[in-house]
Motif scaffolding. Structure first.
Motif, PDB file in Angstrom:
ATOM      1  N   ASP A 219       0.852  -1.182   0.000  1.00 52.71           N
ATOM      2  CA  ASP A 219       0.000   0.000   0.000  1.00 52.71           C
ATOM      3  C   ASP A 219       0.889   1.234   0.000  1.00 52.71           C
ATOM      4  O   ASP A 219       1.189   1.835   1.009  1.00 52.71           O
ATOM      5  N   ASN A 220       1.356   1.554  -1.196  1.00 51.61           N
ATOM      6  CA  ASN A 220       2.182   2.741  -1.335  1.00 51.61           C
ATOM      7  C   ASN A 220       1.440   3.951  -0.813  1.00 51.61           C
ATOM      8  O   ASN A 220       0.337   4.223  -1.228  1.00 51.61           O
ATOM      9  N   ALA A 221       2.081   4.665   0.073  1.00 55.17           N
ATOM     10  CA  ALA A 221       1.534   5.972   0.376  1.00 55.17           C
ATOM     11  C   ALA A 221       1.856   6.787  -0.867  1.00 55.17           C
ATOM     12  O   ALA A 221       2.995   6.827  -1.286  1.00 55.17           O
ATOM     13  N   ALA A 222       0.832   7.382  -1.466  1.00 50.54           N
ATOM     14  CA  ALA A 222       1.090   8.104  -2.696  1.00 50.54           C
ATOM     15  C   ALA A 222       2.159   9.155  -2.423  1.00 50.54           C
ATOM     16  O   ALA A 222       2.166   9.760  -1.362  1.00 50.54           O
ATOM     17  N   PRO A 223       3.073   9.349  -3.375  1.00 53.35           N
ATOM     18  CA  PRO A 223       4.199  10.243  -3.126  1.00 53.35           C
ATOM     19  C   PRO A 223       3.745  11.577  -2.554  1.00 53.35           C
ATOM     20  O   PRO A 223       4.280  12.039  -1.562  1.00 53.35           O
ATOM     21  N   ASP A 224       2.709  12.158  -3.173  1.00 51.97           N
ATOM     22  CA  ASP A 224       2.318  13.478  -2.731  1.00 51.97           C
ATOM     23  C   ASP A 224       1.754  13.494  -1.323  1.00 51.97           C
ATOM     24  O   ASP A 224       1.977  14.434  -0.565  1.00 51.97           O
ATOM     25  N   SER A 225       1.023  12.431  -0.963  1.00 49.52           N
ATOM     26  CA  SER A 225       0.451  12.465   0.383  1.00 49.52           C
ATOM     27  C   SER A 225       1.556  12.247   1.418  1.00 49.52           C
ATOM     28  O   SER A 225       1.524  12.833   2.488  1.00 49.52           O
ATOM     29  N   ALA A 226       2.560  11.399   1.062  1.00 48.55           N
ATOM     30  CA  ALA A 226       3.688  11.222   1.976  1.00 48.55           C
ATOM     31  C   ALA A 226       4.403  12.559   2.141  1.00 48.55           C
ATOM     32  O   ALA A 226       4.808  12.945   3.238  1.00 48.55           O
ATOM     33  N   ARG A 227       4.518  13.242   1.053  1.00 51.27           N
ATOM     34  CA  ARG A 227       5.203  14.519   1.075  1.00 51.27           C
ATOM     35  C   ARG A 227       4.464  15.530   1.937  1.00 51.27           C
ATOM     36  O   ARG A 227       5.067  16.269   2.714  1.00 51.27           O
ATOM     37  N   SER A 228       3.137  15.545   1.788  1.00 52.39           N
ATOM     38  CA  SER A 228       2.398  16.545   2.560  1.00 52.39           C
ATOM     39  C   SER A 228       2.406  16.179   4.040  1.00 52.39           C
ATOM     40  O   SER A 228       2.422  17.041   4.917  1.00 52.39           O
ATOM     41  N   LEU A 229       2.440  14.854   4.314  1.00 47.33           N
ATOM     42  CA  LEU A 229       2.572  14.409   5.704  1.00 47.33           C
ATOM     43  C   LEU A 229       3.906  14.920   6.267  1.00 47.33           C
ATOM     44  O   LEU A 229       3.978  15.398   7.404  1.00 47.33           O
ATOM     45  N   ALA A 230       4.947  14.799   5.442  1.00 51.28           N
ATOM     46  CA  ALA A 230       6.265  15.253   5.871  1.00 51.28           C
ATOM     47  C   ALA A 230       6.272  16.764   6.089  1.00 51.28           C
ATOM     48  O   ALA A 230       6.869  17.263   7.052  1.00 51.28           O
ATOM     49  N   VAL A 231       5.608  17.487   5.195  1.00 46.00           N
ATOM     50  CA  VAL A 231       5.550  18.947   5.341  1.00 46.00           C
ATOM     51  C   VAL A 231       4.872  19.307   6.666  1.00 46.00           C
ATOM     52  O   VAL A 231       5.349  20.153   7.416  1.00 46.00           O
ATOM     53  N   ASP A 232       3.761  18.612   6.959  1.00 46.99           N
ATOM     54  CA  ASP A 232       3.087  18.871   8.240  1.00 46.99           C
ATOM     55  C   ASP A 232       4.011  18.577   9.416  1.00 46.99           C
ATOM     56  O   ASP A 232       4.074  19.326  10.385  1.00 46.99           O
ATOM     57  N   LEU A 233       4.738  17.452   9.290  1.00 43.84           N
ATOM     58  CA  LEU A 233       5.633  17.056  10.380  1.00 43.84           C
ATOM     59  C   LEU A 233       6.724  18.118  10.576  1.00 43.84           C
ATOM     60  O   LEU A 233       7.066  18.472  11.706  1.00 43.84           O
ATOM     61  N   LEU A 234       7.244  18.645   9.468  1.00 45.10           N
ATOM     62  CA  LEU A 234       8.267  19.690   9.559  1.00 45.10           C
ATOM     63  C   LEU A 234       7.693  20.945  10.214  1.00 45.10           C
ATOM     64  O   LEU A 234       8.357  21.592  11.025  1.00 45.10           O
ATOM     65  N   ALA A 235       6.451  21.255   9.850  1.00 46.39           N
ATOM     66  CA  ALA A 235       5.813  22.430  10.445  1.00 46.39           C
ATOM     67  C   ALA A 235       5.693  22.251  11.956  1.00 46.39           C
ATOM     68  O   ALA A 235       5.916  23.185  12.730  1.00 46.39           O
ATOM     69  N   VAL A 236       5.358  21.025  12.374  1.00 48.24           N
ATOM     70  CA  VAL A 236       5.275  20.735  13.810  1.00 48.24           C
ATOM     71  C   VAL A 236       6.631  20.968  14.473  1.00 48.24           C
ATOM     72  O   VAL A 236       6.715  21.529  15.568  1.00 48.24           O
ATOM     73  N   GLN A 237       7.712  20.567  13.763  1.00 43.34           N
ATOM     74  CA  GLN A 237       9.036  20.727  14.361  1.00 43.34           C
ATOM     75  C   GLN A 237       9.354  22.210  14.592  1.00 43.34           C
ATOM     76  O   GLN A 237       9.958  22.578  15.595  1.00 43.34           O
ATOM     77  N   VAL A 238       8.932  23.058  13.635  1.00 38.48           N
ATOM     78  CA  VAL A 238       9.165  24.498  13.803  1.00 38.48           C
ATOM     79  C   VAL A 238       8.402  24.993  15.032  1.00 38.48           C
ATOM     80  O   VAL A 238       8.925  25.748  15.851  1.00 38.48           O
ATOM     81  N   ALA A 239       7.147  24.504  15.161  1.00 39.41           N
ATOM     82  CA  ALA A 239       6.348  24.916  16.318  1.00 39.41           C
ATOM     83  C   ALA A 239       7.005  24.437  17.613  1.00 39.41           C
ATOM     84  O   ALA A 239       6.990  25.134  18.630  1.00 39.41           O
ATOM     85  N   ILE A 240       7.597  23.238  17.577  1.00 35.16           N
ATOM     86  CA  ILE A 240       8.247  22.696  18.771  1.00 35.16           C
ATOM     87  C   ILE A 240       9.409  23.588  19.183  1.00 35.16           C
ATOM     88  O   ILE A 240       9.550  23.959  20.348  1.00 35.16           O
ATOM     89  N   LEU A 241      10.236  23.959  18.186  1.00 40.03           N
ATOM     90  CA  LEU A 241      11.395  24.788  18.507  1.00 40.03           C
ATOM     91  C   LEU A 241      10.953  26.136  19.072  1.00 40.03           C
ATOM     92  O   LEU A 241      11.653  26.742  19.879  1.00 40.03           O
ATOM     93  N   ALA A 242       9.763  26.591  18.625  1.00 40.00           N
ATOM     94  CA  ALA A 242       9.293  27.891  19.091  1.00 40.00           C
ATOM     95  C   ALA A 242       8.703  27.805  20.497  1.00 40.00           C
ATOM     96  O   ALA A 242       8.419  28.817  21.122  1.00 40.00           O
ATOM     97  N   THR A 243       8.495  26.583  20.995  1.00 34.95           N
ATOM     98  CA  THR A 243       7.950  26.408  22.342  1.00 34.95           C
ATOM     99  C   THR A 243       9.088  26.462  23.366  1.00 34.95           C
ATOM    100  O   THR A 243      10.081  25.757  23.211  1.00 34.95           O
ATOM    101  N   ALA A 244       8.900  27.296  24.365  1.00 37.32           N
ATOM    102  CA  ALA A 244       9.960  27.434  25.373  1.00 37.32           C
ATOM    103  C   ALA A 244      10.147  26.121  26.129  1.00 37.32           C
ATOM    104  O   ALA A 244       9.203  25.360  26.311  1.00 37.32           O
ATOM    105  N   THR A 245      11.367  25.859  26.539  1.00 42.74           N
ATOM    106  CA  THR A 245      11.632  24.658  27.318  1.00 42.74           C
ATOM    107  C   THR A 245      12.760  24.948  28.293  1.00 42.74           C
ATOM    108  O   THR A 245      13.387  25.999  28.228  1.00 42.74           O
ATOM    109  N   SER A 246      13.023  24.001  29.191  1.00 40.80           N
ATOM    110  CA  SER A 246      14.077  24.244  30.167  1.00 40.80           C
ATOM    111  C   SER A 246      15.440  23.945  29.541  1.00 40.80           C
ATOM    112  O   SER A 246      15.541  23.216  28.566  1.00 40.80           O
TER     113      SER A 246
END
Lengths: 870, 133
Positions: free
Chosen positions: A358-385
């Motif tokens: 069940d190939n994840a269609a290239p584009d949907s995998a890509r958009s999943l990755a884009v969302d994941l990257l966006a989450v990472q930016v949000a994570i870095l923007a969250t203050a931590t100890s």
């Protein structure tokens, strides 16, 4: 120097540094896969970049190191201390080559001689252990990304010899490194333009395969024009698209470059034989694949291989099946299944018509990755100890790196790693966040078309919100991306000197204002000059702070050599020593750090050599076999303080005293009165050495007195405290910067002198009746501590002015190291910022003064050396 | 015999049924799976073996998910392992807390097999062709 080379040299140094530090780290944590990957990547990048220049010996050496590291990374080889030694030595040689390259823009003629021995040693390491595979708990290397959203692989790949493809596949499939195929058809008359197409192809970065073929039927010999080029080249490189484009930039119109996936190399070739046995095999193989039974699959392959002619298509498919299984194991299930079916069908089925993955269609995998990257930016923007931040940064980088290779965008990984490196050194996530922002804007358009698709259930609308946030961040990322500029240090030094001159020159304005009033009688003019002075003063200070901050470097630059130094020295002496480093983000002026380098090396060597005992001696003393040396840096006001602490045998004050007595440094009366602290600090006295035998390691011909001299020259001080059996601490204190010194000016008779503010603890007025004479020396009590007094006039042999009528003395409490002395002066004047110039020529021998400075009105101020007054 | 190139994942959840469900999903998409029933045990596991990914629940006895992540991110080794946190809370504040603790992805239950499988493969750097989900 050509611009490309000028770019390459600092990059190469950085990569060598990274690889060296990574190796040491790896030696301590051998099963940390990310570390070996970091080291490998650094070496790999260096190989790629060096291929752009005519530095073959250098490239070959890097290549050999990369091969060895590749074996380690593929678990073919356990990382032994010997291998680390060899690799570190090779890095040293590489560093030397880079130095030569910088000085002469070419390698020395003997470069081959330097490298060939190293290359042989690295190869020997590989061969010595070939076949011995350690079992590690580490997960295997990430399987390579499946080709997606890129042009189809060129057909000529299949024409390359199977053995060659197999070799390249084995080398690249497991690593996930980018692989680029290119085809180069030189112009017929290229030889007339001085081109050498073969050399161009052969010097490609990360070259793994090169094939030449005739591009047209070659005419009969009589008709053959020997000055025409008849060849076409097919090249496979373990390098990114960009690297190949760069490499072929002068013949860009003659090349076709395409990024390929190792799986593209998996093309069975030959004539199909067909037959019942093949159908049976497919059934057996699919059953084995379904339950992940690798050994069953291997058995089925072996059984059929015995029957088939090696040249047949089916045999080729079976060989590939074995190779893929070897390199990637069951993770390559879809490809294995296709190969198994190829044996049955006599042709390779297309990936798309394989209904059972069940190939994840290239584009949907890509958009999943884009969302994941966006989450990472949000994570870095969250203050931590603070204690979580560094680990989180690594986790974000790993997540992004994995996502990139999962969607076949591994060519962006070097950029990611560079951003991560910057973020690590700056200890701030911004560079990484900015780079992910760039990735998002590059990847998002392709994924944008898919945005209409509903987010997978379970994310509860997280992704769209995150993506929106990422949209906002993306703009930040673009504008806020750190632009790093490499600037020649000389330019900054020039600026710094100019700023320092400006700071001093502005001090002339108050004098001018005074003259305007006193000599020219214009109070108005005087006030205007003063107002202007205030403005210039503020700007000059801002300028000074700005330029200073450019020259500030983290202490880590200074500390990074020590893990290696301690490791090598300890190994040589058969001692077990852990080095702990603290506060390496503390910053200080580049020059200050550089002046500290040699003294610190000496101190650390001493600790390893004389401080830490042999493991058996430590055991006998009831200590841990492992000695510990701690390098700690911190900032205190305008100073940087560096401590070297060891838990070794300590220094015996009595032994030091005895030695000092023998060498005539002190007399017996002094020895009797000396405190333990004073005694151990005698090691800084000129020509002192506690070891009668000179060991080859510490270079004891120069002692700690050299350390003290170097530190004092940089305007700092050094002292030592030690407890027998417990350990020794050596503390260095240096000014953050050497350019401008703040001084207090004091009166002595009718002369004015300067004393560095750093040395002045406080200024007090002491009533004459509170001054007592103890043992022929004057002293007074300051907050319950007795502080000895000296008269500056006495020290300088000058006539002293009359004391205040009210019977008070102006006392300046000067502190050097742990000692405090009150200096009696005739009065205090203003505080100034000056550039202290060392005394030279005849005056250099004057001990009491550390230098001279020019005052705003053109007079010369003599600056006192506080340590000498005491 | 080829060494096992499967990516390793550690599932941390105190509910055995949840662990079984995740295990089925992740094994089917090519992972080698280990389990732990709280943050405490997970840290012990991670000292023994290395993982490419952790999937962690929030509420667990003895050591919850936030504490576990904080410990993981601040330890010397393996601090950079990608982590998926799965929770029942959809509030923004919980998400922020997960991010502050060091999670790389915050999913809210119920999580579909596809969603978990795809994200896990993506975060462990596996090519995006799942096995049979």
């Amino acid at each position: 120097m050509n611009a490309l080379l000028a770019q390459f040299i600092p990059e190469a140094r950085e990569l060598i540094e990274t690889a060296g530090a990574g190796l040491l780290e790896l030696e301590r944590h051998p099963d940390q896969t990310s570390l070996i990957n970091d080291v490998f990547r650094a070496v790999h990048t260096l190989k790629g970049s060096s291929g752009l220049f005519d530095v073959r010996p250098l490239t070959s050496l890097v290549h050999a190191a990369e091969d060895l590291l590749g074996d380690v990374r593929a678990d073919k080889l356990a990382l032994s201390a010997d291998i680390v030694d060899e690799l570190l030595e090779s890095l040293d040689v590489l560093g030397g080559l880079i130095d030569t390259l910088e000085a002469n823009e070419a390698l020395a003629p003997d470069a081959d001689g330097l490298t060939s021995g190293r290359i042989a040693a690295l190869r020997a390491m590989r061969e010595a252990q070939a076949g011995a595979r350690p079992a590690t708990a580490a997960g295997g290397p990430a399987a390579a990304p499946v080709a997606q959203s890129r042009e189809p692989a060129p057909a000529w790949l299949a024409a390359l010899p199977e053995a060659m493809r197999a070799r390249v596949y084995a080398d690249t499939a497991a690593s996930g490194a980018p692989l680029t195929a290119w085809r180069f058809e030189p112009e017929e008359d290229c030889f007339f333009r001085g081109d050498d197409p073969l050399a161009l192809a052969a010097s490609a970065p990360g070259l793994v395969a090169l094939e030449a073929e005739d591009c047209a039927p070659v005419p009969a010999l009589d008709d053959l024009d020997p000055f025409s080029c008849w060849l076409r080249f097919h090249v496979l490189c373990r390098a990114g698209l960009d690297e190949i484009h760069e490499h072929t930039r002068y013949v860009y119109d003659r090349v076709q470059v395409c990024s390929i996936h190792p799986d593209d190399l998996v093309v069975p070739v030959g004539q199909a034989a067909g037959g019942e046995v093949c159908a049976d095999f497919v059934e057996a193989a699919e059953a084995a694949l379904a339950i992940g039974n690798a050994s069953g699959l291997v058995a089925a392959v072996a059984a059929l291989e015995n029957i088939l002619a090696p040249a047949s298509f089916e045999a080729s498919a079976l060989r590939w099946l074995r190779r893929v299984l070897d390199v990637r194991g069951m993770a390559a299930q879809p490809l294995l299944a296709r190969l198994a079916r190829a044996v049955g069908e006599g042709r390779m089925p297309e990936a798309e018509d394989d209904a059972r993955t069940d190939n994840a269609a290239p584009d949907s995998a890509r958009s999943l990755a884009v969302d994941l990257l966006a989450v990472q930016v949000a994570i870095l923007a969250t203050a931590t100890s603070g204690d979580i931040a560094a680990g989180r940064l690594e986790a974000v980088a790993t997540t992004v790196r994995n996502a990139l290779s999962a969607i076949g965008a591994a060519d962006r990984i070097p950029g990611l790693d560079a951003a991560l490196g910057t973020a690590r050194t700056q200890q701030h996530h911004q560079p990484l966040a900015a780079f992910i922002g760039v990735l998002l804007s590059d990847l998002a358009p392709a994924a944008g078309a898919q945005k209409a698709a509903a987010p997978p259930a379970g994310e509860a609308g997280a992704a769209p919100a995150e993506a929106r946030r990422a949209e906002e961040h993306r703009d930040d990322g673009k504008s806020g991306a750190t632009r790093v500029l490499r600037v020649d240090q000389g330019k900054i030094d020039t600026l710094m000197n100019l700023v320092a001159e400006l700071v001093v020159a502005k001090n002339g304005l108050p004098y001018l204002a005074k003259r305007a009033e006193d000599v020219f009688g214009s109070r108005q003019m005087s006030r205007e000059i003063k107002d202007q002075f205030a403005i210039i003063d503020r700007i000059a200070q801002g300028l000074q702070v700005g330029v200073m901050s450019v020259r500030m470097m983290p202490v880590s630059q200074l500390f990074q050599r020590f893990p290696r130094l301690v490791r090598d020295t300890a190994r040589k002496l058969d001692k077990a020593i852990e080095l702990e480093i603290e506060g390496e983000s503390t910053e200080a002026d580049k020059n200050v750090l550089e002046s500290l380098a040699d003294p610190l090396i000496h101190i650390v060597r001493n600790s390893v050599d004389h401080g830490i005992e042999m493991p058996e001696a430590r055991r006998a003393a009831g200590k841990a076999e492992h000695g510990t040396i701690r390098l700690a840096a911190r900032q205190e006001n305008d100073n940087v303080v560096i401590e070297v602490v060891d838990d070794g045998k300590g220094i015996d004050p009595e032994a030091v005293k005895a030695k000092a007595l023998r060498t005539g440094l002190i007399d017996s009366e002094q020895a009797a009165q000396m405190s333990d602290t004073e005694a151990v600090n005698l090691v800084f006295a000129a020509g002192f050495s506690t070891r009668d035998q000179v060991s080859d390691l510490s270079g004891r011909s120069v002692g700690m007195d050299v350390v003290r001299t170097a530190v004092q020259r940089a305007g700092g001080e050094v002292w030592l405290s030690s407890r027998v059996g417990i350990g020794t601490t050596i503390t260095l204190r240096l000014p953050l910067t050497m350019a401008v010194t703040r001084v207090v000016t004091v009166l002595c008779g009718d002369h004015v002198f300067g004393i560095p503010m750093d040395a002045v603890a406080e200024t007090v007025k002491v009533a004459r009746r509170h001054i007592h004479t103890i043992k022929d020396r004057e002293a007074f009590v300051l907050r319950n501590a007795v502080v000895p007094l000296v008269r500056l006039a006495g020290v300088l042999d000058l006539p002293s002015a009359e004391a205040d009528a009210d019977g008070e003395e102006a006392v300046m409490v000067v502190q050097a190291g742990r000692r405090r002395v009150g200096v009696i002066v005739d009065g205090f004047r203003e505080r100034l910022e000056v550039i202290v110039r060392p005394l030279d020529a005849v005056l250099a021998a004057t001990r009491v003064f550390s230098g001279t400075a020019l005052l705003g009105d053109g007079r010369v101020l003599l600056v006192l050396d506080p340590a000498e007054i005491m | 015999m080829p060494h096992d190139p499967k990516p390793h994942v550690l599932i941390i959840d105190d509910a055995i049924t949840v662990r079984m469900f995740y295990r089925d999903v992740l094994e089917a998409s090519g992972f080698a799976v280990d389990e732990a029933f709280n943050g405490f045990e997970a840290l012990e596991r991670m000292a023994e073996a290395s993982y490419d990914l952790v999937v962690v629940d929030v509420n667990m006895p003895r050591m919850d998910g936030y504490t576990f992540l904080g410990r993981l991110r601040s330890q010397a080794e393996g601090a950079g392992i990608p982590a998926i946190m799965i929770s029942t809370e959809a509030e923004d504040i919980d998400r922020q807390r997960a991010f502050a603790a060091g999670a790389n992805l915050y999913l809210v239950k119920p999580v579909t097999p596809d969603c978990l499988a795809h994200h896990a493969r993506l975060m462990a750097g596996q090519p995006m062709v799942g096995g049979r989900a």
